[in-house]
Design a protein around this motif. Structure first.
Motif, PDB file in Angstrom:
ATOM      1  N   LEU A  23       0.824  -1.199   0.000  1.00 46.54           N
ATOM      2  CA  LEU A  23       0.000   0.000   0.000  1.00 46.54           C
ATOM      3  C   LEU A  23       0.860   1.252   0.000  1.00 46.54           C
ATOM      4  O   LEU A  23       0.482   2.279  -0.582  1.00 46.54           O
ATOM      5  N   SER A  24       2.035   1.189   0.622  1.00 45.01           N
ATOM      6  CA  SER A  24       2.922   2.353   0.646  1.00 45.01           C
ATOM      7  C   SER A  24       3.347   2.757  -0.768  1.00 45.01           C
ATOM      8  O   SER A  24       3.498   3.947  -1.062  1.00 45.01           O
ATOM      9  N   LEU A  26       1.495   2.280  -3.457  1.00 49.29           N
ATOM     10  CA  LEU A  26       0.304   2.848  -4.086  1.00 49.29           C
ATOM     11  C   LEU A  26       0.027   4.259  -3.580  1.00 49.29           C
ATOM     12  O   LEU A  26      -0.359   5.146  -4.353  1.00 49.29           O
ATOM     13  N   PHE A  42      -4.532   6.471  -4.092  1.00 49.96           N
ATOM     14  CA  PHE A  42      -4.638   5.858  -2.765  1.00 49.96           C
ATOM     15  C   PHE A  42      -4.272   6.847  -1.663  1.00 49.96           C
ATOM     16  O   PHE A  42      -3.357   7.658  -1.815  1.00 49.96           O
ATOM     17  N   PHE A  44      -3.952   7.012   2.883  1.00 44.06           N
ATOM     18  CA  PHE A  44      -3.863   6.175   4.080  1.00 44.06           C
ATOM     19  C   PHE A  44      -3.606   7.047   5.295  1.00 44.06           C
ATOM     20  O   PHE A  44      -2.740   7.914   5.281  1.00 44.06           O
ATOM     21  N   ALA A  59       1.759   2.131   6.061  1.00 42.77           N
ATOM     22  CA  ALA A  59       1.166   1.521   4.877  1.00 42.77           C
ATOM     23  C   ALA A  59       2.024   0.405   4.287  1.00 42.77           C
ATOM     24  O   ALA A  59       1.527  -0.410   3.498  1.00 42.77           O
ATOM     25  N   ASP A  63      -0.628  -5.333   2.166  1.00 41.73           N
ATOM     26  CA  ASP A  63      -0.549  -5.766   0.770  1.00 41.73           C
ATOM     27  C   ASP A  63      -1.888  -5.543   0.079  1.00 41.73           C
ATOM     28  O   ASP A  63      -2.950  -5.785   0.670  1.00 41.73           O
ATOM     29  N   VAL A  64      -1.846  -5.117  -1.177  1.00 42.69           N
ATOM     30  CA  VAL A  64      -3.066  -4.889  -1.954  1.00 42.69           C
ATOM     31  C   VAL A  64      -2.979  -5.702  -3.246  1.00 42.69           C
ATOM     32  O   VAL A  64      -1.956  -5.673  -3.935  1.00 42.69           O
ATOM     33  N   PHE A  73      -7.154  -6.413   0.626  1.00 42.78           N
ATOM     34  CA  PHE A  73      -6.207  -5.768   1.522  1.00 42.78           C
ATOM     35  C   PHE A  73      -5.810  -6.792   2.580  1.00 42.78           C
ATOM     36  O   PHE A  73      -6.667  -7.289   3.315  1.00 42.78           O
ATOM     37  N   ILE A  92      -8.469   4.074   4.558  1.00 48.09           N
ATOM     38  CA  ILE A  92      -7.873   3.829   3.252  1.00 48.09           C
ATOM     39  C   ILE A  92      -8.862   4.309   2.196  1.00 48.09           C
ATOM     40  O   ILE A  92     -10.008   3.865   2.159  1.00 48.09           O
ATOM     41  N   TYR A  94      -9.456   5.372  -2.085  1.00 48.85           N
ATOM     42  CA  TYR A  94      -8.939   5.189  -3.437  1.00 48.85           C
ATOM     43  C   TYR A  94     -10.055   5.411  -4.442  1.00 48.85           C
ATOM     44  O   TYR A  94     -11.246   5.315  -4.115  1.00 48.85           O
TER      45      TYR A  94
END
Length: 231
Positions: A23-24, A26, A42, A44, A59, A63-64, A73, A92, A94
């Motif tokens: 996620l970091s 993204l 995205f 967070f 983040a 995992d995404v 997620f 979160i 998006y």
């Protein structure tokens, strides 16, 4: 009931997060896409309260994965306290652009708790900008007590939506160790009148509620009030 059990089977079988993106990555400007969906922009935030464990730390611990009509997620969302109180709140957000119109969003998670005051919940708010910014639908899953799966039937069919996922956990027990955990949160997308959890030929059709358009503006107020109450 059949569709929920089938959806849980999909969740278990797909537990290995092949092709997952942090996620970091993204949040820093990355995106996910396939033939039908593009997921980007995205956001967070993480807010912790009380004394104890509040995880993940950032983040990079999430995992995404995007597979067909499903976004997953995966992360060790945890609030843990020993004889006290600990809370963990993650937002979160998006954007989703879809080639086929989206009319329903399914939400599924595996929240688990220990402790007489512990709980875990995910509130999924779907925002649309046509004809103006409003809440197009909302779903919520809870542990303990459930439901572990829910469907947000949107007030219309959209090709572009914004999703805000509020993941909130409290770990607390009056006598000792209390914790709440979530390791998987799945989101499924479907066209108007189609069950998002449909994985076979014999699937229920989601009804189209005529009152959703009128409730949209009111749900915005409820959503904002809930966020303020937690601050």
């Amino acid at each position: 009931m059949k569709r929920i059990m089938l959806a849980f089977a999909v969740l278990v079988m797909a537990s290995a997060n092949l092709g997952a993106t942090l996620l970091s990555v993204l949040v820093a400007g990355g995106s996910l896409s396939n033939a039908n969906l593009t997921v980007d922009n995205f956001e967070f935030t993480r807010t912790c309260g009380g004394v104890g464990v509040c995880a993940p730390l950032d983040a990079s611990g999430i995992d995404v994965t995007l597979v067909n009509n499903q976004i997953r997620f995966a992360g060790g969302f945890t609030a843990l306290s020993n004889g006290g109180f600990a809370s963990a709140d993650f937002l979160i957000g998006y954007n989703i652009a879809s080639v086929p119109a989206i009319g329903g969003v399914g939400l599924l998670f595996n929240g688990a708790v220990v402790g007489d005051q512990s709980f875990a919940e995910v509130v999924e708010t779907v925002l649309a900008t046509v004809p103006f910014l409003h809440v197009a639908g909302q779903a919520q899953v809870d542990a303990p007590g459930g439901p572990l799966a829910d469907i947000a039937v949107l007030d219309a069919a959209y090709h572009n939506i914004k999703v805000v996922k509020d993941i909130f956990l409290v770990g607390s027990d009056s006598e000792g160790l209390g914790y709440a955990t979530i390791s998987l949160i799945d989101q499924f997308y479907a066209g108007p009148g189609v069950d998002p959890f449909c994985v076979g030929a014999e699937c229920d059709v989601v009804p189209e509620p005529a009152t959703y358009a009128m409730l949209g503006v009111g749900l915005v107020g409820i959503y904002l009030a809930k966020r303020r109450a937690r601050v």
